[in-house]
Structure formats: C-alpha cells, structure tokens
Scaffold this motif. Structure first.
Motif, PDB file in Angstrom:
ATOM      1  N   GLU A 197       0.850  -1.193   0.000  1.00  0.00           N
ATOM      2  CA  GLU A 197       0.000   0.000   0.000  1.00  0.00           C
ATOM      3  C   GLU A 197       0.885   1.241   0.000  1.00  0.00           C
ATOM      4  O   GLU A 197       0.579   2.242  -0.635  1.00  0.00           O
ATOM      5  N   GLY A 198       1.983   1.160   0.749  1.00  0.00           N
ATOM      6  CA  GLY A 198       2.956   2.263   0.770  1.00  0.00           C
ATOM      7  C   GLY A 198       3.485   2.540  -0.634  1.00  0.00           C
ATOM      8  O   GLY A 198       3.587   3.695  -1.054  1.00  0.00           O
ATOM      9  N   ASN A 199       3.783   1.479  -1.366  1.00  0.00           N
ATOM     10  CA  ASN A 199       4.264   1.655  -2.744  1.00  0.00           C
ATOM     11  C   ASN A 199       3.274   2.460  -3.581  1.00  0.00           C
ATOM     12  O   ASN A 199       3.652   3.284  -4.396  1.00  0.00           O
ATOM     13  N   LYS A 200       1.984   2.158  -3.349  1.00  0.00           N
ATOM     14  CA  LYS A 200       0.952   2.803  -4.166  1.00  0.00           C
ATOM     15  C   LYS A 200       0.731   4.256  -3.741  1.00  0.00           C
ATOM     16  O   LYS A 200       0.368   5.093  -4.542  1.00  0.00           O
ATOM     17  N   ARG A 201       0.858   4.504  -2.432  1.00  0.00           N
ATOM     18  CA  ARG A 201       0.385   5.774  -1.894  1.00  0.00           C
ATOM     19  C   ARG A 201       1.492   6.768  -1.568  1.00  0.00           C
ATOM     20  O   ARG A 201       1.216   7.945  -1.334  1.00  0.00           O
ATOM     21  N   LEU A 202       2.715   6.296  -1.474  1.00  0.00           N
ATOM     22  CA  LEU A 202       3.801   7.190  -1.087  1.00  0.00           C
ATOM     23  C   LEU A 202       4.724   7.424  -2.269  1.00  0.00           C
ATOM     24  O   LEU A 202       4.731   6.654  -3.222  1.00  0.00           O
TER      25      LEU A 202
END
Lengths: 351, 405
Positions: B172-177
């Motif tokens: 999710e971090g990859n997608k959102r950050l």
C-alpha cells in the motif's frame, strides 16, 4: 469442529510393544470437539473451524465411522459459512478464503451434499451473470487465479502460495468446474517452482518444503501432469525426510512431526516411491503419537493432541495400508470411495 | 496451526470453579469485542477508535484473519484517504498517537528486542513535502502499523497472517507514497528480517520475506538496483555463522543467486571455472573441518554443484562454456575427492551415495556403460549403503536394479 488441543496427551514409552490403533477413543475425541465451547481456545481457533471439520470428518471416514457426525448439521454448518461472494469463510461471519472454501467443498463432497449446495447455496451476481450452487463457488475460486502467472491468491488481498493453487484445483475438480481456470498456465507455474533437489517451494526461487511439495504434486496430479516431475531426484530428497525414530520431517535437519507423515508419504505415493521409506517404522512412530485413552494424535510423542494431527496421522496410517482403515487418496486426502462416487470409478487414471 | 511442540504436563488438573468462571469471563469479553468490531464496520465506522479495537483483538488472537481484513478496510476506506483530515491526524499521531499503538508497542519492544528502535534511529523523518496530502498521514499510519505488528511477529513467528498483512501494508505504501519514501520503509524491513533470521536462522517465513523485500528493493518502481552481490555475501555470512553449515535455507538461497551473480558480473569462462572451484573448496573443506560429513544440508548443496555439471539441461549452470570433456574432468576429480573422504568416515552413507550417483553420471556424460571396475565399485558401495541405511532399503533395491541395466 474445534481446534482446541488436548485434553489428552500422546503416549510416551508406556505403550505395549504391540501398538494398536485406538479407534474408539479417536472417534469419541473427534465427536467431543464441538462441545468445548466453554474453553477460550475454542473461540481463539474459530479461524480454522471449517478446516477443523474437514480434518475431523476425514479422520472419521478413514476410521470407517462416516456417520459419527450428524450429516444434516454438518451441511447446515458448511452452508452457513458461505459468504456473499460465493466463497466460504472459516465460520459464519468470517471473510471467504480459499483455504476454508476447499474445506467446505471437500466436506460437502464427503457427506454427498452438493445437491443441497445447489438448492440452498448463495446466489452470486458477477459481471452481468447470475450464478448459484456449485457454479457460484467455482466462479469465486476461478476469480482467484492470477491469469498472468497461473498461480492463485488466498483471497482478495493478494497473498500467493502454491498451497492456494492446489486448493483451487482440488475444489474446482470436485465441483466439476476445472474448465473455469487456465490449468496449463497453473502447471507452468508449478514447473517454474521446481528446485535442483527436485522439490518445490511457495513460489519460484523458494526453498523446497514437504508441505509445498505435496501441494505441487497433488496439483500436477489433478492436472494429469505428474510427468513433469524429476521423480528419482525428488524421491531421494523425500526419503531422506525419515529420521531414525521412524517419523518424517519437513525439511533437511528439522524435527520429525506426524503431519509430515502425510505430506511426505502422500508425495512419495504420488511419484510411486512410497517404498523408499520404512513404512513399518513410520507406522510405529505415528501410533506412538496417539493418546490411546483420550483419543487424538499429537505432532510427537508426549505432546498435546489436536484434530489436525489426528487427521494426518490416521491418513498416514491409511496410506501405509494399516489394517482396518478405509483407503485414502494421496492427492485429495479424502477416502477413495468418496472420490469414486464424485469423480467416477476411473478417476486419476491419467496421472 | 493447532498445537505444535506443546508438551502436556504429566497429570491433567481439572479447572477449579474460579478458573472456570475466569475463562468464561474471558470468552465473553473476546466475543463481545469481536461483535463490537463487526457492528461498527457494518455501520462503516472507519475510525481510529475501531482501529484500536482491532489492535486489542489481534494482540489476543493474531490468527483471526477476518479482523486483519477489517483493519485493511479501515485503512483503505477511512484512514488513508481522508485528505482534509490529514493535518489533524498527523498532529494527533504526534502526541496522543494515532492509535495508542506506537507507545504500547515500543514498550513491549524494549523488553523483547531493540530492533525497532534501532531501525527508527536510522530512518530519516519523512523527507518529502506533502503533495496531495499523500505522504504525511499515510506514512505515519503505515509506520505505526508496522510497529504494532513487530512484537506480534516476534511472539508468533510462524503466523502466516502477520507476514501477509505486513507485505500488504508495505505494498500500500508503494501505491500511496513517493518512491523514495516507500523505499525507506522497505530498507527498514531488510534490517528487521536480518535480525529475525538471527533469532531463528531457518524460519521459512523469514527467508521468504527476505526474498520479497529484496525483490521490492530491486524493482524499478522503487528506483532499485540489483542486490545480488550483497545478498550473496549475506548467505556467505549465514553459512559461516553458528550452525551455518546445517542451514539449508542459506545454501538454497546461495544456489539461486549464483547464476545471476555470474551473469551480472559478466564473468568470463576462466572466472566461472574459478568460481566453481571455490564453491567446491568451500563445501568440501567445510565437510572436513567441521566433522560435517553427516549433515545433509551440506550434501544437498554439494548435489547442487554437481547438478550444474551432470544435469546440464534445464538446470542452473555455473559454467555454460564447459564441453563434455570439461564436465567429465570435473566429475572424475570429485570422485577422487569422495574416495579420499571415505578414509575415517567409512560409516558416512552420503559419501557412498554420491560415489554411485556420480559414477553413473560420469558414464552418461561420456556416453558409455560402466566398466567392470566401476560396476564392482558400485556394488560394493551399495552393499555399504544397505548396511548403513536400512530405513531406505526399498530405494537401494531400485538402485540395484538400475545399476544392472
């Protein structure tokens, strides 16, 4: 079915030389599991309820006591675990997951309950279509296949593992709906997981592990592609899982455990190499892990019993042709008789 | 899964009335908590308060996968995607802390391990400005959640759902950050999984997680580069560590890295030959010096090296330029080494097994059947195998038959 362990414990050295299978005690033990709602552990293991019912029911079938759990209640419970998307959760109110779905399908298969699934199963609407009964479950399962790589995720959140690929093919074949997925691509994926030692891991590049080897060989058997396996190399690796005590471990230089009696011995069976280990010594080890009074099997002698090890201990004994047990199928871990009814008397002939 | 390795006391003491009442109370509390969470989610209350309730339940029962899924939905539909609240939430997370999690988890950590605090010392503060309100809140939430998971992973290192949720969170971090921010998170994971593998050097989940972390760090979406050199060094370190020679997980990983390592080094034929020699030296000197001729992990790695010579097709290879004559030269040399090894280790079945297997492989490479000396040797070695390893007598029967062909 509860995953509560105990109360019995597996025997240690006090058993007589002539080891017997305590059939009555095991039947009673499994029957008692759902009565233990006053124990906290019963509730903490709810995430395995449907798996637990599969393990218990399989053990009872192999013990020749298929009716020891009430059929109608069993079907009602399985159907009460079905989620809106067609898959089954571990218990009512839990999210659907591939691992509980395959257990649900296997249970319904064993109690001849697919008709009730057709009648009472959830109706699922996807992409303009409306599906019910077996097909609703099949569509859920097919939706979990990664169409680029062929493997399966466990649920909508994306974890991939060769265990899921096997579970998917297992359930779909029992439902007669294998055509909903790309079987050739699934086979390619398993082949890409093969290691130099002949074994398989959770994904390409992962270390060989007996549990994953079982899953991959069983998936290949369902796909009719066991010919892709390096049988001699894998057979060597698997046969080295037997330790001096007679039990089997899951990986090199790890402890033996009754559940590997199933994962390893069924794998050896699928590649025609079960005679590469000492069956008599393995039987003796499995029997030492039972609690002859309270019923149930533990991972090792002297440890707490539970229904998971009870199922795989008995299934292991059945593979070894232990007297008085119903014959188990190495691919599905279900009675052969049941599979002949569901898949036809000539099932598995293309292996 | 159920009870693995749980010893049972010699006598089973029935619960006292007081213990029964206490257990009943615990069951009630647990079930009420689960019902409360499900009721709040049914009302779409994707709030910090409900997140705290899931934390409470998951600490008690990290296997409850449905509640992990609830937690994901809370983040996706509620906490991650509230751009207007982002400043408010991030100040909250500074003092009262978003969920109360960082405080409690760091307390736990200080007693169980110092990994998290070390990791956080080396992690820079969020360096990126908040474009579209993306990094600030979301980063705080992800970090807090990673901190929440860590003590649970130490306590339940074999719980699939924990590893699985952790990977999801980072993805999710990859997608959102922004990529460099997400990358920092994965870098912390590399340190963390290294420490977990010190604690249990064979943990299956740990090794799998390490592969995942490395492949993320290598990926172009995180501006990554190949880490094959440092990973190869890592396996060398693990093999030389405590009980390292019995660490088949490390040997396995090494076997997978070597072909890539040599490709990326643009190794020429001579370098490759030298590399193979060094690997043989490593494993054979290990067998000699550490009284390890009996450890099967080392033998499986030896098998890997031999496979690169004998099973030329469809397997990883170290020396693709080898002609049959080079391959048979190497196998002959290994057969001599194995025969020497027998001196003083006459009871080591692995040596006899290898001698037979590679004598037959040599014949195959040279496109001929075994000569009479080879036949005699194999029969003698097989007789030793039968004596030393009666458990697998069925395998020796089949081997005998294949030798007759």
């Amino acid at each position: 079915m509860a995953l509560v362990s105990g109360p019995g414990r597996a025997g240690s050295s006090v058993l007589p030389d002539e080891l017997q299978l305590a059939i009555q005690a095991h039947v009673k033990y499994i029957q008692s599991l759902d009565t233990r709602r006053d124990e906290l552990e019963y509730w903490l293991t709810e995430h395995l309820r449907l798996n637990g019912l599969y393990w218990g029911l399989t053990a009872l079938h192999l013990l020749n006591r298929p009716s020891a759990l009430p059929r109608q209640e069993t079907i009602d419970f399985v159907l009460s675990c079905q989620a809106e998307n067609g898959g089954f959760g571990a218990a009512p109110g839990h999210d659907a997951h591939l691992l509980s779905t395959v257990s649900g399908v296997q249970i319904l298969g064993m109690v001849d309950g697919f008709e009730e699934l057709e009648k009472r199963g959830k109706v699922v609407k996807v992409g303009g279509g409306e599906y019910r009964g077996k097909e609703a479950v099949g569509r859920y399962l097919a939706g979990l296949q990664n169409r680029e790589t062929g493997t399966f995720t466990g649920d909508e959140w994306g974890e991939e593992d060769t265990r899921f690929l096997y579970a998917g093919l297992n359930a779909l074949s029992l439902l007669g709906l294998l055509e909903l997925v790309d079987v050739d691509l699934a086979v390619d994926y398993i082949v890409s997981c093969a290691n130099f030692d002949g074994g398989y891991g959770v994904s390409p590049g992962a270390e060989s592990h007996s549990g994953q080897i079982f899953a991959c060989l069983a998936a290949l058997s369902i796909a009719g592609r066991i010919d892709t396996v390096d049988k001699d190399k894998l057979g060597q690796w698997l046969s080295e899982r037997q330790v001096d005590a007679g039990g089997l471990n899951g990986r090199p230089e790890k402890m033996e455990d009754v559940c590997y009696s199933w994962w390893v011995a069924s794998s050896l069976t699928m590649i025609g190499r079960l005679h590469w280990i000492d069956g008599a010594k393995l039987s003796a080890f499995i029997l030492k892990c039972q609690d002859p009074e309270g019923g149930g099997f533990a991972d090792r002698p002297g440890d707490m019993v539970d229904v998971f090890h009870t199922c795989f201990g008995i299934a292991g004994l059945s593979l070894l042709d232990f007297e008085g047990l119903e014959e188990v199928d190495a691919v599905y871990c279900m009675p052969k008789k049941v599979l002949e009814r569901i898949l036809g008397p000539r099932y598995g002939e293309n292996d | 899964m159920a009870s693995h390795n749980v010893a049972r006391p010699a006598t089973i003491v029935p619960r006292t009335e007081q213990e029964r009442i206490e257990e009943e109370r615990e069951i009630r509390q647990y079930r009420e908590l689960e019902d409360l969470i499900k009721a709040k989610i049914a009302e779409r209350q994707y709030t910090v308060e409900v997140l705290e309730l899931t934390s409470k339940l998951l600490k008690k029962n990290p296997e409850c996968y449905t509640i992990w899924n609830v937690r994901r939905r809370l983040l996706i539909y509620g906490l991650f995607s509230k751009p207007s609240d982002s400043s408010l939430l991030s100040t909250e997370s500074q003092n009262t802390s978003l969920t109360g999690i960082p405080t409690t988890s760091s307390e736990k950590l200080s007693s169980s391990s110092s990994i998290s605090s070390e990791v956080s010392r080396t992690t820079p503060q969020n360096p990126a400005p908040q474009s579209h309100g993306k990094n600030g809140t979301t980063l705080d939430i992800i970090k807090a959640d990673l901190d929440f998971l860590f003590p649970l992973m130490l306590k339940y290192p074999k719980c699939y759902w924990l590893w699985n949720y952790r990977v999801w969170l980072l993805q999710e971090g990859n997608k959102r950050l922004e990529a460099d921010v997400a990358r920092e998170l994965w870098m912390r994971e590399l340190g963390l999984v290294g420490k977990m593998l010190v604690k249990d050097s064979r943990n299956f989940h740990g090794w799998g997680y390490r592969r995942t972390v490395v492949s993320e760090l290598e990926s172009s979406k995180l501006n990554g580069r190949s880490m094959v050199e440092s990973e190869f060094e890592y396996t060398t370190k693990m093999i030389h560590g405590d009980k390292g020679l019995s660490n088949f997980s490390a040997w396995h990983r090494r076997s997978k890295l070597i072909p890539r390592l040599l490709d990326e080094r643009n190794a020429d034929a001579a370098t490759r030959r030298k590399f193979l020699d060094d690997e043989f030296d490593l494993i054979i000197s290990a067998m000699y010096t550490d009284s390890y001729p009996y450890a099967q992990s080392a033998w499986f790695y030896y098998q890997f090296l031999m496979t690169t010579l004998t099973d030329y097709v469809g397997h990883a290879t170290i020396t693709p330029n080898f002609k049959p004559v080079d391959r048979s030269e190497y196998v002959i040399r290994q057969l001599a080494i194995l025969k020497d090894m027998l001196d003083g280790a006459e009871d080591c079945k692995w040596i006899y097994n290898a001698l037979i297997e590679y004598t037959m492989a040599l014949c195959q490479i040279e496109g001929r059947g075994p000569d009479s000396d080879e036949k005699q040797d194999c029969e003698a070695w097989l007789a030793e195998l039968r004596k030393l390893d009666p458990l697998r007598s069925g395998r020796w029967d089949d081997l005998e038959e294949s030798l007759r062909k």
